[in-house]
Design a protein around this motif. Structure first.
Motif, short mmCIF file in Angstrom:
data_model
loop_
_atom_site.label_atom_id
_atom_site.label_comp_id
_atom_site.label_asym_id
_atom_site.label_seq_id
_atom_site.Cartn_x
_atom_site.Cartn_y
_atom_site.Cartn_z
N GLN A 71 0.82 -1.21 0.00
CA GLN A 71 0.00 0.00 0.00
C GLN A 71 0.85 1.26 0.00
O GLN A 71 0.47 2.27 -0.60
N GLU A 72 2.01 1.22 0.66
CA GLU A 72 2.94 2.35 0.62
C GLU A 72 3.49 2.57 -0.79
O GLU A 72 3.95 3.66 -1.12
N HIS A 73 3.45 1.51 -1.60
CA HIS A 73 3.88 1.60 -3.00
C HIS A 73 2.73 2.00 -3.92
O HIS A 73 2.87 1.94 -5.15
N GLY A 74 1.61 2.38 -3.35
CA GLY A 74 0.46 2.78 -4.15
C GLY A 74 -0.28 1.61 -4.77
O GLY A 74 -1.08 1.78 -5.69
N GLY A 75 -0.03 0.40 -4.28
CA GLY A 75 -0.68 -0.78 -4.82
C GLY A 75 -1.67 -1.38 -3.86
O GLY A 75 -2.05 -0.76 -2.86
N GLU A 76 -2.09 -2.60 -4.14
CA GLU A 76 -3.02 -3.31 -3.26
C GLU A 76 -2.77 -4.80 -3.36
O GLU A 76 -2.24 -5.29 -4.36
N ILE A 77 -3.15 -5.51 -2.30
CA ILE A 77 -2.99 -6.96 -2.26
C ILE A 77 -4.33 -7.57 -1.84
O ILE A 77 -5.01 -7.04 -0.96
N SER A 78 -4.71 -8.67 -2.48
CA SER A 78 -5.96 -9.34 -2.15
C SER A 78 -5.70 -10.84 -2.03
O SER A 78 -4.66 -11.35 -2.45
N VAL A 79 -6.66 -11.55 -1.45
CA VAL A 79 -6.51 -12.99 -1.27
C VAL A 79 -7.84 -13.69 -1.52
O VAL A 79 -8.91 -13.18 -1.17
N GLU A 80 -7.76 -14.84 -2.16
CA GLU A 80 -8.89 -15.75 -2.31
C GLU A 80 -8.41 -17.12 -1.84
O GLU A 80 -7.27 -17.51 -2.11
N SER A 81 -9.27 -17.85 -1.13
CA SER A 81 -8.83 -19.13 -0.61
C SER A 81 -10.01 -20.07 -0.42
O SER A 81 -11.15 -19.63 -0.18
N GLU A 82 -9.72 -21.35 -0.52
CA GLU A 82 -10.71 -22.39 -0.28
C GLU A 82 -10.02 -23.53 0.46
O GLU A 82 -8.97 -24.02 0.02
N VAL A 83 -10.61 -23.92 1.57
CA VAL A 83 -10.03 -24.98 2.40
C VAL A 83 -9.91 -26.27 1.59
O VAL A 83 -10.85 -26.71 0.94
N GLY A 84 -8.71 -26.84 1.63
CA GLY A 84 -8.47 -28.10 0.93
C GLY A 84 -8.02 -27.93 -0.51
O GLY A 84 -7.56 -28.89 -1.13
N LYS A 85 -8.13 -26.71 -1.05
CA LYS A 85 -7.75 -26.48 -2.45
C LYS A 85 -6.58 -25.51 -2.60
O LYS A 85 -5.81 -25.61 -3.56
N GLY A 86 -6.46 -24.56 -1.68
CA GLY A 86 -5.34 -23.64 -1.76
C GLY A 86 -5.73 -22.19 -1.71
O GLY A 86 -6.90 -21.85 -1.53
N SER A 87 -4.75 -21.32 -1.89
CA SER A 87 -4.95 -19.87 -1.80
C SER A 87 -4.31 -19.17 -2.99
O SER A 87 -3.35 -19.67 -3.59
N VAL A 88 -4.84 -17.99 -3.30
CA VAL A 88 -4.29 -17.14 -4.35
C VAL A 88 -4.13 -15.73 -3.79
O VAL A 88 -5.12 -15.09 -3.41
N PHE A 89 -2.88 -15.26 -3.71
CA PHE A 89 -2.61 -13.88 -3.32
C PHE A 89 -2.27 -13.09 -4.57
O PHE A 89 -1.42 -13.52 -5.38
N THR A 90 -2.92 -11.94 -4.73
CA THR A 90 -2.72 -11.12 -5.93
C THR A 90 -2.28 -9.73 -5.53
O THR A 90 -2.90 -9.10 -4.67
N ILE A 91 -1.21 -9.24 -6.17
CA ILE A 91 -0.70 -7.89 -5.93
C ILE A 91 -0.91 -7.05 -7.18
O ILE A 91 -0.61 -7.50 -8.30
N TYR A 92 -1.43 -5.85 -6.99
CA TYR A 92 -1.68 -4.91 -8.10
C TYR A 92 -0.78 -3.70 -7.95
O TYR A 92 -0.74 -3.07 -6.88
N PHE A 93 -0.07 -3.36 -9.02
CA PHE A 93 0.78 -2.17 -9.03
C PHE A 93 0.45 -1.30 -10.24
O PHE A 93 0.03 -1.81 -11.29
N ALA A 94 0.71 -0.01 -10.07
CA ALA A 94 0.62 0.90 -11.20
C ALA A 94 1.86 0.76 -12.07
O ALA A 94 2.98 0.79 -11.57
N ALA A 95 1.65 0.56 -13.36
CA ALA A 95 2.78 0.46 -14.28
C ALA A 95 3.27 1.85 -14.67
O ALA A 95 2.48 2.80 -14.75
N ILE A 96 4.58 1.97 -14.89
CA ILE A 96 5.14 3.24 -15.36
C ILE A 96 4.85 3.37 -16.85
O ILE A 96 5.10 2.44 -17.63
N ASN A 97 4.36 4.51 -17.22
CA ASN A 97 4.06 4.77 -18.64
C ASN A 97 5.38 5.02 -19.37
O ASN A 97 6.03 6.04 -19.18
N THR A 98 5.78 4.08 -20.22
CA THR A 98 7.06 4.19 -20.94
C THR A 98 6.90 4.78 -22.34
O THR A 98 7.86 4.89 -23.08
N GLN A 99 5.68 5.12 -22.70
CA GLN A 99 5.46 5.67 -24.04
C GLN A 99 5.79 7.15 -24.09
O GLN A 99 5.65 7.86 -23.11
#
Length: 315
Positions: free
Chosen positions: A287-315
């Motif tokens: 969050q200090e990097h201006g991004g966000e992190i989320s999680v989805e999980s299901e018992v017995g199947k596993g978890s998914v952690f996702t991080i979102y960042f702003a990309a630098i505009n290189t154009q």
């Protein structure tokens, strides 16, 4: 007879105190903070016991202060601010005697012959001390975080380094890491050291969630912010039109639904070891990097952690 008597004296003066020390440390790791070491010996072991007991008193004091603090039911923001000050002070109090204990054991360890069976015992003590030191550092990092030093970085390069450190433990736990890292992704403004810590925390948690082996899949993708699949909450947080998305997916034990809402809370953990600060620190860094992190999980199947960042505009 003289040789046998010498060995008996060594056993009484050295081996016995060391074994008692290891037993005490193990009980502490199991959560028993009431146990104390014998300070009556008038030698180095007695001094080590005094330092160790002083550290335990600080731990007990910390536990009581934290419990008393939670009873007040203050607002979350003010609670965490005060808690950080408590943790910082106590962690410093613990760190000093712990350093003294470590030095004393290292000196004793270095004076033993290579074929001395006691080296294995002192090595185990040093390993436990390193673990305790890691916990203290984690507490200090939570209470007094360093400001990030932002640089334009390749997410793939930072991930490569983090995977390198986790790979031996993953192999030991029979966890296969599948990394699909596109190094042509747009760069992201980040502190590479802090972000490596985030990636390490997520990967270590994933490996620990697969005690019988499994698969940890890591991917990097980019997308337009306004495309379907990006939640409104993420759109509001990140101003950039283009996002870089890092996903950590494991086939582990999963997290119960009722625990997902608390998973990023400080000190929340269902593991027998650890402080419960890893995910909280990771969320704060992201969050200090201006991004966000989320999680989805299901018992017995596993978890998914996702991080979102702003990309630098290189154009």
């Amino acid at each position: 007879l003289i040789g046998g008597g010498f060995l008996l004296v060594i056993g009484i003066l050295i081996d016995h105190p060391i074994k008692k020390m290891i037993q005490t440390i193990r009980k502490i790791e199991e959560g028993d903070l009431s146990i104390r070491m014998d300070e009556t010996q008038g030698d180095e072991f007695g001094l080590m016991a005094t330092s160790f007991n002083s550290m335990l008193e600080s731990l007990v004091s910390a536990k009581k202060q934290l419990e008393d603090y939670h009873v007040t039911q203050m607002q979350k923001a003010s609670r965490l601010a005060s808690l950080g000050e408590i943790i910082a002070g106590i962690a410093h109090e613990i760190k000093n005697p712990l350093a003294g204990i470590s030095c004393a054991v290292q000196v004793f360890h270095s004076e033993l012959e290579r074929n001395d069976s006691r080296r294995e015992v002192t090595a185990e003590i040093l390993d436990h001390i390193r673990r305790l030191d890691g916990i203290v550092k984690g507490l200090l990092n939570y209470a007094k975080p360093k400001p990030p030093q932002f640089l334009p970085c390749s997410v793939g390069d930072v991930l490569d380094k983090a995977i390198f450190f986790v790979y031996p433990e993953a192999k030991k736990q029979q966890v296969h890491i599948e990394a699909d890292l596109d190094h042509d992704m747009p760069p992201v403004m980040m502190d590479p050291d802090q972000m490596q810590q985030v990636f390490l925390n997520l990967m270590i948690n994933a490996v620990q969630a697969m005690p019988d082996g499994g698969i940890l899949k890591i991917t990097i993708n980019k997308t337009e912010k306004n495309r379907n699949g990006v939640s409104n909450a993420i759109k509001e947080i990140i101003s950039s039109k283009q996002l870089v998305i890092i996903e950590f997916s494991d086939t582990g034990t999963g997290v119960e639904r009722e625990n997902l809402q608390n998973i990023f809370d400080p000190f929340f953990t269902k593991k027998s070891k650890g402080t419960g600060l890893g995910l909280s620190i990771s969320q704060r860094i992201v969050q200090e990097h201006g991004g966000e992190i989320s999680v989805e999980s299901e018992v017995g199947k596993g978890s998914v952690f996702t991080i979102y960042f702003a990309a630098i505009n290189t154009q």
